[in-house]
Design an enzyme around this catalytic site. Structure first.
Site, PDB file in Angstrom:
ATOM      1  N   ALA A  65       0.979  -1.244  -0.100  1.00 47.67           N
ATOM      2  CA  ALA A  65       0.064  -0.033  -0.032  1.00 47.67           C
ATOM      3  C   ALA A  65       0.914   1.306   0.121  1.00 47.67           C
ATOM      4  CB  ALA A  65      -0.768  -0.020   1.028  1.00 47.67           C
ATOM      5  N   GLY A 109       0.797  -5.176   0.794  1.00 45.08           N
ATOM      6  CA  GLY A 109      -0.423  -5.353   0.017  1.00 45.08           C
ATOM      7  C   GLY A 109       0.039  -5.977  -1.541  1.00 45.08           C
ATOM      8  N   GLU A 112       0.035  -9.489  -1.148  1.00 47.08           N
ATOM      9  CA  GLU A 112      -1.486 -10.062  -0.781  1.00 47.08           C
ATOM     10  C   GLU A 112      -2.168 -10.001  -2.165  1.00 47.08           C
ATOM     11  OE1 GLU A 112      -1.783  -6.819   2.075  1.00 47.08           O
ATOM     12  OE2 GLU A 112      -2.346  -8.239   3.707  1.00 47.08           O
ATOM     13  N   GLU A 132       4.500  -4.969   7.302  1.00 45.95           N
ATOM     14  CA  GLU A 132       3.741  -3.781   8.019  1.00 45.95           C
ATOM     15  C   GLU A 132       3.978  -3.867   9.190  1.00 45.95           C
ATOM     16  OE1 GLU A 132       2.627  -6.436   5.982  1.00 45.95           O
ATOM     17  OE2 GLU A 132       1.190  -5.648   4.523  1.00 45.95           O
TER      18      GLU A 132
HETATM   19  N1  CAA Z   1       4.627   3.427  -0.167  1.00 45.24           N
HETATM   20  C1  CAA Z   1       4.989   4.492  -0.971  1.00 45.24           C
HETATM   21  N2  CAA Z   1       6.308   4.594  -1.463  1.00 45.24           N
HETATM   22  C2  CAA Z   1       6.979   3.663  -1.671  1.00 45.24           C
HETATM   23  C3  CAA Z   1       6.747   2.373  -0.988  1.00 45.24           C
HETATM   24  C4  CAA Z   1       5.284   2.215  -0.679  1.00 45.24           C
HETATM   25  N3  CAA Z   1       4.803   1.042  -0.064  1.00 45.24           N
HETATM   26  N4  CAA Z   1       7.583   1.537  -1.466  1.00 45.24           N
HETATM   27  C5  CAA Z   1       8.730   2.168  -1.929  1.00 45.24           C
HETATM   28  N5  CAA Z   1       8.073   3.687  -2.247  1.00 45.24           N
HETATM   29  C6  CAA Z   1       8.870   4.497  -2.886  1.00 45.24           C
HETATM   30  C7  CAA Z   1      10.129   5.131  -1.840  1.00 45.24           C
HETATM   31  O1  CAA Z   1       9.715   6.119  -0.915  1.00 45.24           O
HETATM   32  C8  CAA Z   1      10.944   5.682  -2.771  1.00 45.24           C
HETATM   33  O2  CAA Z   1      10.239   7.051  -3.426  1.00 45.24           O
HETATM   34  P1  CAA Z   1      11.420   8.292  -3.433  1.00 45.24           P
HETATM   35  O3  CAA Z   1      12.431   8.148  -4.562  1.00 45.24           O
HETATM   36  O4  CAA Z   1      10.380   9.398  -3.764  1.00 45.24           O
HETATM   37  O5  CAA Z   1      12.076   8.409  -2.003  1.00 45.24           O
HETATM   38  C9  CAA Z   1      10.802   4.837  -4.264  1.00 45.24           C
HETATM   39  O6  CAA Z   1       9.576   4.127  -3.876  1.00 45.24           O
HETATM   40  C10 CAA Z   1      11.858   3.969  -4.337  1.00 45.24           C
HETATM   41  O7  CAA Z   1      12.184   3.231  -3.006  1.00 45.24           O
HETATM   42  P2  CAA Z   1      13.339   2.947  -2.106  1.00 45.24           P
HETATM   43  O8  CAA Z   1      14.378   3.971  -2.389  1.00 45.24           O
HETATM   44  O9  CAA Z   1      12.956   2.541  -0.809  1.00 45.24           O
HETATM   45  O10 CAA Z   1      13.994   1.753  -2.815  1.00 45.24           O
HETATM   46  P3  CAA Z   1      14.979   0.641  -2.329  1.00 45.24           P
HETATM   47  O11 CAA Z   1      15.484  -0.287  -3.440  1.00 45.24           O
HETATM   48  O12 CAA Z   1      15.879   1.263  -1.512  1.00 45.24           O
HETATM   49  O13 CAA Z   1      13.939  -0.321  -1.342  1.00 45.24           O
HETATM   50  C11 CAA Z   1      11.658  -1.717  -0.878  1.00 45.24           C
HETATM   51  C12 CAA Z   1      12.923  -0.919  -1.834  1.00 45.24           C
HETATM   52  C13 CAA Z   1      12.556  -2.328  -0.067  1.00 45.24           C
HETATM   53  C14 CAA Z   1      10.701  -2.028  -1.517  1.00 45.24           C
HETATM   54  C15 CAA Z   1      11.665  -0.352   0.135  1.00 45.24           C
HETATM   55  O14 CAA Z   1      11.114   0.794  -0.725  1.00 45.24           O
HETATM   56  C16 CAA Z   1      10.235  -0.502   1.218  1.00 45.24           C
HETATM   57  O15 CAA Z   1      10.573  -1.204   2.170  1.00 45.24           O
HETATM   58  N6  CAA Z   1       9.205  -0.326   0.735  1.00 45.24           N
HETATM   59  C17 CAA Z   1       8.167  -0.280   1.546  1.00 45.24           C
HETATM   60  C18 CAA Z   1       7.409  -1.778   1.686  1.00 45.24           C
HETATM   61  C19 CAA Z   1       6.318  -1.841   2.833  1.00 45.24           C
HETATM   62  O16 CAA Z   1       6.634  -1.504   4.078  1.00 45.24           O
HETATM   63  N7  CAA Z   1       5.263  -2.242   2.416  1.00 45.24           N
HETATM   64  C20 CAA Z   1       4.186  -2.456   3.173  1.00 45.24           C
HETATM   65  C21 CAA Z   1       3.148  -1.193   2.755  1.00 45.24           C
HETATM   66  S1  CAA Z   1       1.915  -1.420   4.325  1.00 45.24           S
HETATM   67  C22 CAA Z   1       0.699  -2.588   3.503  1.00 45.24           C
HETATM   68  O17 CAA Z   1       0.817  -2.912   2.186  1.00 45.24           O
HETATM   69  C23 CAA Z   1      -0.507  -2.686   4.284  1.00 45.24           C
HETATM   70  C24 CAA Z   1      -1.559  -3.650   3.543  1.00 45.24           C
HETATM   71  O18 CAA Z   1      -1.435  -4.823   3.898  1.00 45.24           O
HETATM   72  C25 CAA Z   1      -2.499  -3.431   2.667  1.00 45.24           C
END
Ligand code: CAA
Length: 258
Positions: A65, A109, A112, A132
């Site tokens: 998400a 998500g 999921e 999460e």
């Molecule tokens: N939401 C919003 N933006 C996101 C994102 C997310 N879930 N995942 C990545 N991005 C964005 C980053 O903020 C970044 O944007 P900027 O360039 O503007 O800073 C861009 O995508 C590239 O990401 P990274 O620089 O972080 O890339 P990386 O290669 O270093 O890491 C990653 C990749 C491991 C996927 C890391 O981005 C990450 O941990 N993302 C979040 C994962 C997460 O926590 N997901 C769960 C979300 S909650 C959910 O999904 C609830 C549900 O069950 C419905």
């Protein structure tokens, strides 16, 4: 609806939906999930489409998400708008087969969404996780339920409680994905499976899918009874007559979805 966050491409009877927010790792924001729901509903209604594929890009299927979009929402915001339920689950409602082709990150998500598809083909660089907990919340789109059914309690607990990711090989061992293919071959292999599915009888396909999904919702005895009735029902279709006649006559079948 013009789509800005997904690309939809039809190749013969297969429709490919590509999640397309590469700069945000395909994070699932409100607009993307609304577009995905709309596209799925349209493709479900399109008689020319017989199998669907959902994919992302080489780096990310979807990183979950959109955290930036949801971070300031209140309980009332998410409760009143029925966040997740309103659009995300459309893929579980379609009756046509849907394959997830996963390369790169399938997190939160994203994992999921992949699990809501009928099966997952993973590239060798795929990484699955429910992180999460590391951002102060829990899976909200079925992760605690579907992941547990796929991989069992111990792995699901570890992944949801620590945020640890699984690589593709572990995901295959654990039964989360049907198979792993080299990244360069992901789409070709997925299209081969989708085209095979699209060449077969769609009503039989829908019944098989319905019966397998029932396994997650009922007892073994009830599930087998449900399967038995659907199996009997296929004998009322022209496709069953055609399939079995073609076998007996040593010729390829011509299924007509009747
Ligand atoms: N939401 C919003 N933006 C996101 C994102 C997310 N879930 N995942 C990545 N991005 C964005 C980053 O903020 C970044 O944007 P900027 O360039 O503007 O800073 C861009 O995508 C590239 O990401 P990274 O620089 O972080 O890339 P990386 O290669 O270093 O890491 C990653 C990749 C491991 C996927 C890391 O981005 C990450 O941990 N993302 C979040 C994962 C997460 O926590 N997901 C769960 C979300 S909650 C959910 O999904 C609830 C549900 O069950 C419905």
């Amino acid at each position: 609806m013009a789509f800005e966050n997904i690309l939809v491409e039809k190749t013969g009877a297969v429709a490919v939906i590509r999640l397309n927010r590469p700069k945000a790792m395909n994070a699932l924001n409100g607009q993307l999930t609304a577009e995905l729901a709309q596209a799925l509903a349209e493709l479900e209604a399109d008689d020319a489409v017989r199998c669907l594929v959902i994919t992302g890009n080489e780096k990310a299927f979807a990183a979950g998400a959109d955290i930036k979009e949801m971070k300031d929402r209140s309980f009332m915001d998410v409760y009143k708008t029925e966040f997740i339920t309103s659009t995300w689950e459309q893929v579980t409602k379609i009756r046509k087969p849907a394959i997830a082709a996963v390369a790169g990150y399938a997190l939160g998500g994203g994992c999921e969404l992949a699990m809501m598809c009928d099966f997952i083909i993973a590239a060798d660089n795929a990484r699955f996780g429910q992180p999460e907990i590391t951002i102060g919340t829990i899976p909200g789109s079925g992760g605690t339920q579907r992941l547990t059914r796929f991989v069992g309690k111990s792995k699901a607990m570890e992944m949801c409680l620590t945020g640890r990711m699984m690589d593709a090989a572990e995901a295959e061992r654990a039964g989360l994905v049907s198979r792993v293919v080299p990244l360069a071959e992901l789409m070709a292999e997925t299209m081969k499976a989708a085209e095979k599915i699209a060449s077969l009888s769609l009503p039989s396909m829908m019944m098989a899918k319905e019966a397998i999904n029932r396994a997650y919702e009922t007892t073994l005895a009830e599930g087998v009874r449900f399967e038995r009735r659907l199996f009997h029902a296929t004998f009322a279709t022209e496709d069953q007559k055609e399939g079995m006649s073609a076998f007996s006559e040593k010729r390829p079948p011509r299924f007509r979805d009747r």
